[in-house]
Design a protein around this motif. Sequence first.
Motif, short mmCIF file in Angstrom:
data_model
loop_
_atom_site.label_atom_id
_atom_site.label_comp_id
_atom_site.label_asym_id
_atom_site.label_seq_id
_atom_site.Cartn_x
_atom_site.Cartn_y
_atom_site.Cartn_z
N PRO A 99 14.33 -17.77 20.86
CA PRO A 99 13.27 -17.92 19.86
C PRO A 99 13.71 -17.68 18.42
O PRO A 99 13.03 -18.13 17.50
CB PRO A 99 12.25 -16.86 20.29
CG PRO A 99 13.04 -15.83 21.03
CD PRO A 99 14.14 -16.59 21.72
N ASP A 100 14.84 -16.99 18.21
CA ASP A 100 15.11 -16.58 16.85
C ASP A 100 16.54 -16.76 16.38
O ASP A 100 16.86 -16.38 15.26
CB ASP A 100 14.74 -15.09 16.68
CG ASP A 100 13.23 -14.89 16.77
OD1 ASP A 100 12.82 -14.02 17.55
OD2 ASP A 100 12.51 -15.62 16.09
N THR A 101 17.40 -17.30 17.16
CA THR A 101 18.80 -17.38 16.77
C THR A 101 19.20 -18.81 16.53
O THR A 101 18.88 -19.71 17.30
CB THR A 101 19.69 -16.78 17.88
OG1 THR A 101 19.25 -15.45 18.14
CG2 THR A 101 21.14 -16.74 17.42
N GLN A 102 19.90 -19.04 15.44
CA GLN A 102 20.43 -20.36 15.12
C GLN A 102 21.95 -20.29 15.13
O GLN A 102 22.54 -19.33 14.65
CB GLN A 102 20.02 -20.80 13.71
CG GLN A 102 18.69 -21.47 13.59
CD GLN A 102 18.53 -22.11 12.25
OE1 GLN A 102 18.92 -23.24 12.04
NE2 GLN A 102 17.95 -21.37 11.32
#
Lengths: 113, 110
Positions: A99-102
């Motif tokens: 959900p939050d890591t690129q």
Amino acid sequence: SAVISQKPSRDICQRGTSLTIQCQVDSQVTMMFWYRQQPGQSLTLIATANQGSEATYESGFVIDKFPISRPNLTFSTLTVSNMSPEDSSIYLCSVAEGPDTQYFGPGTRLTVL
Amino acid sequence: EDQVTQSPEALRLQEGESSSLNCSYTVSGLRGLFWYRQDPGKGPEFLFTLYSAGEEKEKERLKATLTKKESFLHITAPKPEDSATYLCAVRTNTGNQFYFGTGTSLTVIP
């Protein structure tokens, strides 16, 4: 983490021409992003590309100038159209993992003469 | 307006000289704060995600901390291979966008 490759790694183009940048991921991902990083500046999001739907462009970026394709869950292209010297930049693709890591590709360094 | 500011713009350290990089943010609602390392000619490399004030993350010589207004990236006894640009980014509770700072260029001198 996902392994991302981009082609070409760099290019020098003439004003008025177009360049298509490819982004390949080694696993299936839902969300892919295209960024621009101009010299000495922050990363700026161009658009979000989800498979099976039209890309969502950020303010200041339009589809006619930066058309994006997302034919499957591992591949995307960004075209820089009708280029001018102001388009000289590094173009980066990234993928969201969780959900939050690129994670980012190595980038494409574009110079427009 | 959501905003991320990093300081200093550039930092030169002697090998072994510890220091901290700062990332100040103003967002309507923080979902997460991210630190990346970027080497010349390469894409950003993910380092840490922090979600709430008081949280800390460590990796080798790097430690990231978070308050309600800023984050610090502490570098302990740096080595020349730590030389890179360190980027901070935030993601808000609304939308998918990550807002990036302009980075701190770190040079560690042997």
